[in-house]
Scaffold this motif. Structure first.
Motif, PDB file in Angstrom:
ATOM      1  N   GLN A 184       0.830  -1.226   0.000  1.00 41.24           N
ATOM      2  CA  GLN A 184       0.000   0.000   0.000  1.00 41.24           C
ATOM      3  C   GLN A 184       0.857   1.266   0.000  1.00 41.24           C
ATOM      4  OE1 GLN A 184      -2.606  -1.313   3.445  1.00 41.24           O
ATOM      5  NE2 GLN A 184      -4.199  -1.052   1.881  1.00 41.24           N
ATOM      6  N   ASP A 185       1.797   1.295  -0.933  1.00 45.53           N
ATOM      7  CA  ASP A 185       2.763   2.392  -0.984  1.00 45.53           C
ATOM      8  C   ASP A 185       2.703   3.141  -2.314  1.00 45.53           C
ATOM      9  OD1 ASP A 185       3.650   0.295  -2.501  1.00 45.53           O
ATOM     10  OD2 ASP A 185       5.689   0.284  -1.717  1.00 45.53           O
ATOM     11  N   GLN A 186       1.470   3.295  -2.855  1.00 40.75           N
ATOM     12  CA  GLN A 186       1.315   4.021  -4.111  1.00 40.75           C
ATOM     13  C   GLN A 186       1.993   5.396  -4.011  1.00 40.75           C
ATOM     14  OE1 GLN A 186      -0.984   2.221  -2.615  1.00 40.75           O
ATOM     15  NE2 GLN A 186      -2.427   1.277  -4.041  1.00 40.75           N
ATOM     16  N   PRO A 187       2.462   6.013  -5.047  1.00 37.51           N
ATOM     17  CA  PRO A 187       2.242   5.641  -6.458  1.00 37.51           C
ATOM     18  C   PRO A 187       3.106   4.470  -6.950  1.00 37.51           C
ATOM     19  CG  PRO A 187       3.606   7.588  -6.356  1.00 37.51           C
ATOM     20  CD  PRO A 187       3.200   7.294  -4.949  1.00 37.51           C
ATOM     21  N   LYS A 188       4.348   4.316  -6.405  1.00 39.32           N
ATOM     22  CA  LYS A 188       5.109   3.143  -6.840  1.00 39.32           C
ATOM     23  C   LYS A 188       4.628   1.951  -6.037  1.00 39.32           C
ATOM     24  CE  LYS A 188       9.202   4.762  -9.124  1.00 39.32           C
ATOM     25  NZ  LYS A 188      10.653   5.044  -9.102  1.00 39.32           N
ATOM     26  N   HIS A 189       3.584   1.323  -6.519  1.00 38.66           N
ATOM     27  CA  HIS A 189       2.858   0.305  -5.772  1.00 38.66           C
ATOM     28  C   HIS A 189       3.627  -1.021  -5.728  1.00 38.66           C
ATOM     29  CE1 HIS A 189      -1.351  -1.716  -5.155  1.00 38.66           C
ATOM     30  NE2 HIS A 189      -0.564  -1.808  -4.095  1.00 38.66           N
ATOM     31  N   THR A 190       4.016  -1.445  -4.532  1.00 40.46           N
ATOM     32  CA  THR A 190       4.795  -2.684  -4.424  1.00 40.46           C
ATOM     33  C   THR A 190       4.132  -3.718  -3.516  1.00 40.46           C
ATOM     34  OG1 THR A 190       6.126  -1.958  -2.528  1.00 40.46           O
ATOM     35  CG2 THR A 190       6.958  -1.394  -4.730  1.00 40.46           C
ATOM     36  N   ALA A 191       4.622  -4.920  -3.624  1.00 38.29           N
ATOM     37  CA  ALA A 191       4.196  -6.021  -2.753  1.00 38.29           C
ATOM     38  C   ALA A 191       5.406  -6.484  -1.959  1.00 38.29           C
ATOM     39  CB  ALA A 191       3.637  -7.167  -3.582  1.00 38.29           C
ATOM     40  N   ALA A 192       5.151  -7.055  -0.768  1.00 38.39           N
ATOM     41  CA  ALA A 192       6.241  -7.487   0.120  1.00 38.39           C
ATOM     42  C   ALA A 192       6.788  -8.841  -0.323  1.00 38.39           C
ATOM     43  CB  ALA A 192       5.746  -7.557   1.562  1.00 38.39           C
ATOM     44  N   ALA A 193       7.511  -8.813  -1.429  1.00 34.74           N
ATOM     45  CA  ALA A 193       8.100 -10.039  -1.977  1.00 34.74           C
ATOM     46  C   ALA A 193       9.608  -9.878  -2.038  1.00 34.74           C
ATOM     47  CB  ALA A 193       7.548 -10.309  -3.368  1.00 34.74           C
ATOM     48  N   VAL A 194      10.305 -11.013  -1.997  1.00 37.18           N
ATOM     49  CA  VAL A 194      11.771 -10.987  -1.986  1.00 37.18           C
ATOM     50  C   VAL A 194      12.328 -12.120  -2.856  1.00 37.18           C
ATOM     51  CG1 VAL A 194      11.728 -12.326   0.173  1.00 37.18           C
ATOM     52  CG2 VAL A 194      13.821 -11.122  -0.483  1.00 37.18           C
ATOM     53  N   ASP A 195      13.373 -11.809  -3.586  1.00 37.36           N
ATOM     54  CA  ASP A 195      14.112 -12.845  -4.317  1.00 37.36           C
ATOM     55  C   ASP A 195      15.562 -12.806  -3.850  1.00 37.36           C
ATOM     56  OD1 ASP A 195      12.039 -13.832  -5.791  1.00 37.36           O
ATOM     57  OD2 ASP A 195      12.585 -12.839  -7.668  1.00 37.36           O
ATOM     58  N   LEU A 196      16.168 -13.973  -3.747  1.00 34.48           N
ATOM     59  CA  LEU A 196      17.586 -14.015  -3.405  1.00 34.48           C
ATOM     60  C   LEU A 196      18.374 -14.393  -4.657  1.00 34.48           C
ATOM     61  CD1 LEU A 196      19.993 -13.999  -1.453  1.00 34.48           C
ATOM     62  CD2 LEU A 196      19.396 -16.345  -0.802  1.00 34.48           C
ATOM     63  N   LEU A 197      19.254 -13.493  -5.062  1.00 34.59           N
ATOM     64  CA  LEU A 197      20.092 -13.746  -6.238  1.00 34.59           C
ATOM     65  C   LEU A 197      21.496 -14.101  -5.771  1.00 34.59           C
ATOM     66  CD1 LEU A 197      19.049 -10.531  -8.244  1.00 34.59           C
ATOM     67  CD2 LEU A 197      17.904 -12.774  -8.174  1.00 34.59           C
ATOM     68  N   VAL A 198      22.072 -15.138  -6.365  1.00 37.69           N
ATOM     69  CA  VAL A 198      23.424 -15.529  -5.969  1.00 37.69           C
ATOM     70  C   VAL A 198      24.331 -15.618  -7.197  1.00 37.69           C
ATOM     71  CG1 VAL A 198      22.652 -16.791  -3.904  1.00 37.69           C
ATOM     72  CG2 VAL A 198      22.919 -18.000  -6.070  1.00 37.69           C
ATOM     73  N   PRO A 199      25.627 -15.462  -6.994  1.00 39.03           N
ATOM     74  CA  PRO A 199      26.560 -15.518  -8.116  1.00 39.03           C
ATOM     75  C   PRO A 199      26.424 -16.823  -8.909  1.00 39.03           C
ATOM     76  CG  PRO A 199      27.674 -14.746  -6.144  1.00 39.03           C
ATOM     77  CD  PRO A 199      26.307 -15.179  -5.719  1.00 39.03           C
ATOM     78  N   GLU A 200      26.632 -16.752 -10.187  1.00 42.34           N
ATOM     79  CA  GLU A 200      26.593 -17.901 -11.117  1.00 42.34           C
ATOM     80  C   GLU A 200      25.192 -18.473 -11.325  1.00 42.34           C
ATOM     81  OE1 GLU A 200      29.194 -18.908 -12.854  1.00 42.34           O
ATOM     82  OE2 GLU A 200      30.657 -17.650 -11.801  1.00 42.34           O
ATOM     83  N   VAL A 201      24.481 -18.700 -10.228  1.00 40.68           N
ATOM     84  CA  VAL A 201      23.228 -19.443 -10.288  1.00 40.68           C
ATOM     85  C   VAL A 201      22.022 -18.551 -10.578  1.00 40.68           C
ATOM     86  CG1 VAL A 201      21.666 -20.876  -8.893  1.00 40.68           C
ATOM     87  CG2 VAL A 201      24.139 -21.245  -8.788  1.00 40.68           C
ATOM     88  N   GLY A 202      22.075 -17.288 -10.156  1.00 37.40           N
ATOM     89  CA  GLY A 202      20.925 -16.395 -10.331  1.00 37.40           C
ATOM     90  C   GLY A 202      19.925 -16.554  -9.206  1.00 37.40           C
ATOM     91  N   GLU A 203      18.627 -16.623  -9.547  1.00 39.38           N
ATOM     92  CA  GLU A 203      17.608 -16.704  -8.507  1.00 39.38           C
ATOM     93  C   GLU A 203      17.675 -18.040  -7.782  1.00 39.38           C
ATOM     94  OE1 GLU A 203      13.509 -16.071  -9.789  1.00 39.38           O
ATOM     95  OE2 GLU A 203      12.825 -17.010  -7.941  1.00 39.38           O
ATOM     96  N   LEU A 204      17.902 -17.961  -6.476  1.00 36.15           N
ATOM     97  CA  LEU A 204      18.005 -19.176  -5.673  1.00 36.15           C
ATOM     98  C   LEU A 204      16.771 -19.372  -4.797  1.00 36.15           C
ATOM     99  CD1 LEU A 204      19.692 -21.567  -4.555  1.00 36.15           C
ATOM    100  CD2 LEU A 204      20.682 -19.966  -2.924  1.00 36.15           C
ATOM    101  N   CYS A 205      16.283 -18.263  -4.219  1.00 37.71           N
ATOM    102  CA  CYS A 205      15.100 -18.336  -3.355  1.00 37.71           C
ATOM    103  C   CYS A 205      14.113 -17.257  -3.791  1.00 37.71           C
ATOM    104  CB  CYS A 205      15.442 -18.035  -1.899  1.00 37.71           C
ATOM    105  SG  CYS A 205      16.657 -19.118  -1.163  1.00 37.71           S
ATOM    106  N   GLY A 206      12.853 -17.508  -3.507  1.00 37.42           N
ATOM    107  CA  GLY A 206      11.820 -16.492  -3.695  1.00 37.42           C
ATOM    108  C   GLY A 206      10.847 -16.600  -2.544  1.00 37.42           C
ATOM    109  N   GLY A 207      10.408 -15.447  -2.045  1.00 37.00           N
ATOM    110  CA  GLY A 207       9.462 -15.495  -0.942  1.00 37.00           C
ATOM    111  C   GLY A 207       8.605 -14.255  -0.894  1.00 37.00           C
TER     112      GLY A 207
END
Lengths: 452, 452
Positions: A357-380
């Motif tokens: 609820q942070d309009q105008p740049k409306h976001t959701a409480a989501a997180v991705d973990l990016l790691v070297p070489e592999v890229g996206e490792l976790c998402g939550g």
């Protein structure tokens, strides 16, 4: 229930019935049976032992014969020494042997003990010409991948599978020690968690799905292979507070990439009474190696990408999804350390992600973990626990009827909660420094390949 | 690979990046957070704690309010005592609460400690009229089965899932302690282990399987959900000696029976250098409770059935498969204790079962474990490790090309080996004394039912 005492049973002929105690099982030979790893660690010399395994090397010398025998219990083989008279023509690389002898202190510095063989029996022959792996040759992972039924007999792949088994046990221990309940979330599901395509559908083999049939589905509804156990874990987090699942997950992705599989393992956790992404990230950090991590917001990530001089193929406008090229850049930019990216555009995330609820740049409480070489490792993400907001979003997406049960979780004793998923094979790539996901799973399934 | 040191990162704005240590995560409130099971076991009174969970009972009295709060960590709830002024209208059965207070020794004999509440917050309301479970009512397992998204909030089902989680961990420990390597055998497979029907086929959703398409399959070949990980375990037993798998298995059986599921869990083990059914049975006995077991041969079983006065629906001639009615009779006949039936007719068993070469009554070295109430709990066999015999049998069945890889396991370092599988849900029924398999799995899948 099962009675605890053994009742006398009328017998027809003798000996029709026999009763067992574990002593009956203790046969003479099994008492001296020893695994290679135990033999290698043994401090007692002069012990009579029996070793069963496969020959990894044969070195016949004038008086003596030297063998290396491996039974999969460790990378290191056991050195076996025998008189030349025990050498036979079928004692070749890859054959199966059953050896008795005495464990003795080894004169060599390479090992503590060696087996002085009194008897060597070749249990199963192995023609060295036909066997695809050759003695003393170092076969590449690419080469051995062609032999999914035999590659576990190589040093490299057998080591990987031992590590996979250990890592798998360590993950289970981590959650158990932290009071998470393990839930076996279903593989077959009638819902599509991600709202995305790339699902496998499940039907009885030979099912023609005749449109004249009033009820053409085995399950009465279309059924798919799960892409995530999250929604089922949410059900359980509403009763057990902290739950996890660790099992196979599926994507019908038409990809031959070294980072994708059609069937892969995922660790997923869901935690009730969690109000911030920090809590979720903490669990991911604990689960990974203890090391430093960076956190940037999606908005900051976009700023970094836009300020860079690199020409990206995909758009870096706010609102666009981060692509592999972007993820790689961000990790590199942060000094090749793992990076959490938080607070993604609301519209990019599925219905269950919690509205910031942070309009105008409306976001959701989501997180991705990016790691070297592999890229996206976790998402939550934190999940939308507020009935009114979730109800509106589902109605907007035309999914309110489908997810009535999910709304009910918010109607009865709803709590702030969140969770994350980690790709297990990507985790293995990450800790092992490997590049191809097909090398860290016993039997790889991907588009155009389902060997064995 | 991932660098072990955190490098300084150029920042755009402050605080764009932050670095984490675990201390940052330790927020004030989480330091006093306690799970109900820990609170109940706590010896320290006077401690300030915070409890989060769901209300299981509310008893307002003149001066005091008594609540029972459960967070899924144990069957027993924590008794919370508060002044009447903390009572609110939304404090109802099923609501979610966040409570702080001090743990005190309880004057009641029912519990050691109770929580003297200073603050009670209703985090999520629960309308008692709409909530399908009612306070103080004992709901039957049949009734709660109608609410797959809520039944984990009942005492009975939450206890079952805690036991399932424990049993699952115990099985993993058993194999680990006995040096078995865990193998994640694939769910999607191109082979049909049992040679039987009742398979689920897997296709990308929306795949029309257009016959004009020269390659209509996602995997290039038809793909199915696994009915057993045995063949894959045999691959691995040829390198690691002792391996196991514990995961979901599938049957497209059109059954509504209380003993069948379309998706169920199976524990399977495969052991190299095993030459007798005794060894296999020993492992099954060890895995089960330590108790006495009977062993009878299939031929003896048939003799027993034929000598009985009972009228069976199915044939009891030598060569016929044992049906549920036969299994029940045999177990009862043996005094309601578990019974191993060994050495089944060769023709009844799949191609991989080891030939006993005991004509005229030709049998294979296979074993089933029958237990009271549940019926068949485990099935196992020695596998045909002799290349010549296996090759002949596969040729006879027209499967030689399909199983060329399987024959190669016998060509290169073959060893006598065997294994068994145990239905995990049936095991749970057996140790819990329950009757319906749908009550021991988080989300049951069976014909015409795939809820959630």
């Amino acid at each position: 229930m099962m009675s605890l005492t053994l009742q006398r049973i009328p017998v027809f002929t003798t000996p029709l019935f026999c009763r067992w105690s574990s002593k009956v099982f203790q046969r003479h030979c099994s008492r001296m049976k020893m695994r290679v790893s135990d033999a290698l660690a043994s401090k007692e010399t002069g012990t009579n032992v029996r070793i069963q395994g496969w020959v990894r090397s044969v070195r016949p010398q004038k008086d003596n014969l030297f063998l290396n025998v491996n039974d999969g219990s460790s990378l290191q083989p056991l050195q076996v020494v025998a008189g030349s008279h025990l050498n036979t023509r079928d004692l070749t690389f890859g054959c199966a042997v059953d050896i008795t002898g005495t464990l003795e202190k080894s004169p060599s510095k390479k090992q503590n003990v060696e087996l002085q063989a009194q008897r060597i029996e070749v249990v199963g022959e192995c023609n060295p010409v036909d066997f695809p792996f050759k003695i003393k040759e170092r076969h590449s992972l690419e080469y051995v991948r062609q032999f999914p039924h035999l590659r576990c007999r190589t040093n490299a792949f057998s080591s990987l599978l031992r590590i996979r088994s250990e890592a798998s046990a360590a993950i289970q221990s981590f959650f158990r020690d932290n009071s998470y309940l393990q839930i076996h979330t279903p593989v077959i599901t009638s819902n599509d968690c991600e709202g995305a395509g790339e699902l496998f559908q499940v039907k009885p083999a030979g099912d023609k799905n005749d449109s004249d049939d009033p009820n053409p589905h085995f399950f009465s509804v279309p059924a798919y292979l799960t892409v995530s156990g999250q929604l089922h874990l949410e059900v359980m987090a509403g009763a057990f507070s902290a739950v996890y699942t660790f099992g196979p997950t599926f994507r019908a992705e038409n990809s031959q990439s070294r980072r994708h599989l059609a069937e892969f393992y995922m660790v997923e956790a869901e935690i009730a009474f969690t109000e911030s992404l920090d809590d979720l990230m903490k669990d991911q950090v604990d689960l990974m190696l203890k090391r430093k991590f960076n956190i940037i917001s999606y908005t900051e990530a976009i700023d970094i990408l836009k300020s860079s001089s690199q020409n990206f193929t995909f758009s870096t406008e706010w609102g666009c999804d981060l692509q592999t090229e972007h993820e790689k850049f961000l990790v590199k930019h942060c000094g090749n350390v793992p990076v959490f990216v938080i607070n993604y555009p609301y519209e990019l995330k599925p219905f269950y992600a919690r509205d910031n609820q942070d309009q105008p740049k409306h976001t959701a409480a989501a997180v991705d973990l990016l790691v070297p070489e592999v890229g996206e490792l976790c998402g939550g993400s934190l999940r939308e626990e507020r009935l009114e907001l979730l109800s509106q979003r589902l109605a907007h997406a035309g999914l309110k009827d489908t997810y009535e049960w999910y709304l009910q979780l918010r109607e009865f004793g709803s709590v702030p909660h969140g969770g994350f998923g980690m790709g297990f094979e990507r985790y293995l790539l990450c800790i092992l420094g490997l590049h191809n996901i097909k090398d860290v799973i016993p039997f790889a399934r991907f588009s155009h390949s389902c060997l064995l």
